[in-house]
Design a protein around this motif. Structure first.
Motif, short mmCIF file in Angstrom:
data_model
loop_
_atom_site.label_atom_id
_atom_site.label_comp_id
_atom_site.label_asym_id
_atom_site.label_seq_id
_atom_site.Cartn_x
_atom_site.Cartn_y
_atom_site.Cartn_z
N SER A 76 0.83 -1.21 0.00
CA SER A 76 0.00 0.00 0.00
C SER A 76 0.86 1.26 0.00
N THR A 77 1.99 1.21 0.71
CA THR A 77 2.91 2.37 0.75
C THR A 77 3.50 2.61 -0.63
N SER A 80 0.85 4.21 -2.85
CA SER A 80 0.68 5.63 -2.51
C SER A 80 1.88 6.46 -2.95
N THR A 81 3.07 5.85 -3.01
CA THR A 81 4.30 6.58 -3.37
C THR A 81 4.42 6.79 -4.86
N THR A 85 -2.90 7.53 -6.11
CA THR A 85 -3.91 6.84 -5.28
C THR A 85 -3.40 6.69 -3.85
N LYS A 86 -4.30 6.88 -2.91
CA LYS A 86 -3.92 6.68 -1.51
C LYS A 86 -4.53 5.37 -1.03
N SER A 87 -3.67 4.38 -0.79
CA SER A 87 -4.13 3.10 -0.26
C SER A 87 -3.78 3.09 1.23
N GLU A 88 -4.76 2.74 2.04
CA GLU A 88 -4.54 2.81 3.49
C GLU A 88 -3.40 1.88 3.90
N GLY A 102 -4.37 1.89 -8.96
CA GLY A 102 -3.72 3.20 -9.08
C GLY A 102 -3.11 3.28 -10.48
#
Length: 364
Positions: A76-77, A80-81, A85-88, A102
């Motif tokens: 997920s990090t 997001s990087t 997309t922001k994945s928790e 994403g």
């Protein structure tokens, strides 16, 4: 006895059986039975809602990449990087419970990156959300197996085993075997090279296990019984795979060097944003993507808007990518770059283009 119990029985028997000349036919038969049961396990059960909420993600962009790994390795990090997309992400396992898409914008291509829930051991048998995760993975153009650099190689081996069990073959080519079922005539077997792992008797045993009594088999390389089973099964997927080792900021330089030298591997740190450039470059290479630029006669090339194609694409593919009607009025094309013998070269529809070629198309 259910399918899973039968699979467990066969696996136990294979583990007990010594590998030697006397047992090779018995083991070949067991492998065929195992593959058959595993295929049955993968078939949809017909229940509605089996896919699970959030799993049926529509394919979009120029390529699809599936991100697979055990819980809490940093999938997920990474999503997001490298995407918007922001994945928790959190310090506890199973933060991601559905498939989160994403998009990576790289070299003008839109690459769909799917963050899949963490796989657990036994995923191939449907544990966790394993079956849905694997079904999505089969539709990808590239699989990224994300691993924790601080942990041993056990995770890598377990994930490879789970994917292998469901017919996903990583970094392998399709076996060079011609196989065709027929209505009559029995089994005809031929080979164009010396075979050290399989013979005619083994081929017949495996085919009989699949209730195939009339077929033509031609083996063109030194294949194993597993390769023949893959060809008969017809549901195998051959995908490129990139192993991404995360958390390199927590290991020694010696360990980092060892991991970086492994085949098909790239080392990164999501938290410290280390080596992400190489990650992008390797992903592009393993997706077999190329960029082609177009040029109107008398104008400079349009380097802002390239066409994204697969490696080994022909000019016909280029035409279809621009517009499907161009092939009908195509006269010839001029190509600059590494694919022509000289620049510009006048070529036809069958010419194979290479990365960063410039193409100018002339119509009737």
């Amino acid at each position: 006895m259910g399918i899973q119990e039968k699979i467990a029985e066969i696996e136990k028997e294979m583990a007990r059986t010594q590998k030697n000349k006397a047992t090779e036919y018995h083991l070949g038969l067991l492998k065929a039975k195992l593959a058959k049961y595993r295929s049955q396990l993968l078939e949809p059960t017909g229940k509605k809602g089996e896919k699970g909420e959030g799993f049926d993600v529509m394919k979009s962009g120029d390529a699809r990449v599936a991100l697979i790994g055990f819980p809490s390795v940093g999938k997920s990090t990474l999503l997001s990087t490298v995407t918007q997309t922001k994945s928790e992400s959190a310090a506890y396992e199973f933060t991601t419970l559905t498939c989160i898409p994403g998009v990576i914008n790289y070299k003008g291509a839109n690459i769909q990156l799917l963050d899949l829930p963490g796989i657990i051991e036994g995923a191939a048998q449907g544990k966790g959300r394993g079956r849905q995760v694997i079904a999505v993975a089969r539709t990808a153009d590239l699989i990224i197996i994300m691993l924790d650099a601080t942990k041993s190689e056990v995770h890598r081996l377990l994930l490879e085993k789970e994917l292998e069990a469901v017919g996903i073959r990583l970094n392998k080519k399709k076996p060079n075997i011609y196989f065709k079922e027929k209505k009559t005539g029995g089994i005809t077997f031929n080979s164009t090279c010396a075979l050290t792992k399989i013979d005619e008797k083994m081929v017949q045993l495996i085919l009989h296990e699949y209730k195939i009594f009339n077929a033509e088999v031609l083996i063109r390389e030194d294949c194993s019984p597993d390769d023949l089973i893959d060809v008969i099964s017809k549901n195998r997927v051959y995908l490129n795979c990139l192993y991404v080792y995360n958390k390199i900021d927590q290991v020694s330089m010696e360990e980092l060097d060892r991991l970086a030298r492994r085949p098909h591997s790239v080392v990164i740190s999501c938290n410290m944003k280390l080596n992400l450039d190489e990650f992008h470059e390797k992903m592009w290479e393993y997706l077999n993507l190329i960029r082609i630029y177009t040029k109107k006669p008398g104008s400079p090339p349009d380097f802002n808007d390239g066409l994204i194609l697969r490696r080994n694409s022909s000019l016909e593919h280029v035409c279809h990518t621009i517009h499907r009607t161009i092939v009908d009025v195509f006269k010839y094309a001029l190509v600059w770059g590494t694919s022509p013998k000289y620049s510009p070269q006048r070529v036809g529809l069958s010419h194979i283009v290479e990365d960063e070629d410039v193409v100018s198309i002339f119509k009737h």
